[in-house]
Design a protein around this motif. Structure first.
Motif, PDB file in Angstrom:
ATOM      1  N   GLU A  49      42.261  58.694  72.993  1.00 51.70           N
ATOM      2  CA  GLU A  49      40.880  58.775  72.937  1.00 51.70           C
ATOM      3  C   GLU A  49      40.293  57.428  74.135  1.00 51.70           C
TER       4      GLU A  49
ATOM      5  N   LEU B  65      52.402  62.388  70.871  1.00 53.08           N
ATOM      6  CA  LEU B  65      51.365  63.074  69.702  1.00 53.08           C
ATOM      7  C   LEU B  65      51.998  64.362  68.980  1.00 53.08           C
TER       8      LEU B  65
ATOM      9  N   GLN C 122      49.794  62.663  74.983  1.00 53.92           N
ATOM     10  CA  GLN C 122      49.680  63.789  74.150  1.00 53.92           C
ATOM     11  C   GLN C 122      50.955  64.500  73.778  1.00 53.92           C
TER      12      GLN C 122
ATOM     13  N   ASN D   9      47.992  58.133  64.175  1.00 57.28           N
ATOM     14  CA  ASN D   9      46.750  57.704  64.395  1.00 57.28           C
ATOM     15  C   ASN D   9      46.680  56.455  65.787  1.00 57.28           C
TER      16      ASN D   9
ATOM     17  N   LYS E 208      53.413  64.925  65.460  1.00 51.85           N
ATOM     18  CA  LYS E 208      52.641  65.983  64.248  1.00 51.85           C
ATOM     19  C   LYS E 208      53.808  66.746  63.825  1.00 51.85           C
TER      20      LYS E 208
ATOM     21  N   THR F 124      46.723  58.832  68.630  1.00 51.10           N
ATOM     22  CA  THR F 124      45.101  59.440  68.489  1.00 51.10           C
ATOM     23  C   THR F 124      44.336  58.527  69.448  1.00 51.10           C
TER      24      THR F 124
END
Length: 142
Positions: free
Chosen positions: A83, A108, A105, A76, A112, A79
């Motif tokens: 943004e 991230l 990125q 989170n 994940k 992310t």
């Protein structure tokens, strides 16, 4: 006795992975823990296998919860950071911002992928746990 679960930090990817590695030690040593917890038939009367298996199960669950919450929190955070970087890039196409965006990125994606690793580790440990403790302890249905 269960030990305190260290928090997962998100900024440094190496520290993130090292913390997860530390938190997965219990899963890596599950067979050893079960050998200590579940007695052979000849020592069955000397050890309370139900209690030992129950404590180990609770410890496993606390680590699973901490790892999942920590990984999701990091996802989170990354992310949100991505943004914000995209918004900044819309107003100012700076090469430094573009590199930082790609870097974030990449982090991230790693975070994940750790959720998938978590599923594998958890399934493996619970399978071994159930194979060894099924006679002595039945986990509560959730």
């Amino acid at each position: 006795m269960a030990q305190a679960v260290p928090p997962i930090t998100c900024e440094n990817l190496r520290h993130f992975k090292e913390t997860l590695k530390t938190l997965r030690l219990l899963d890596d040593k599950i067979i050893y823990k079960l050998n200590k917890s579940v007695p052979t038939e000849s020592f069955k009367h000397e050890i309370d296998a139900e209690s030992k298996c129950g404590n180990l199960y609770s410890e496993l669950l606390s680590y699973y919860k901490a790892r999942e919450e920590g990984i999701n929190s990091c996802i989170n955070q990354k992310t949100d950071r991505i943004e914000k970087l995209r918004e900044q890039i819309e107003t100012n196409e700076d090469a430094t911002l573009m590199r930082e965006l790609r870097n974030e990125q990449s982090k991230l994606r790693v975070m994940k992928s750790e959720l998938l690793v978590e599923d594998v580790v958890k399934a493996r440990s619970l399978k071994i746990f159930n194979e060894r403790c099924w006679k002595a302890y039945t986990p509560p249905q959730s």
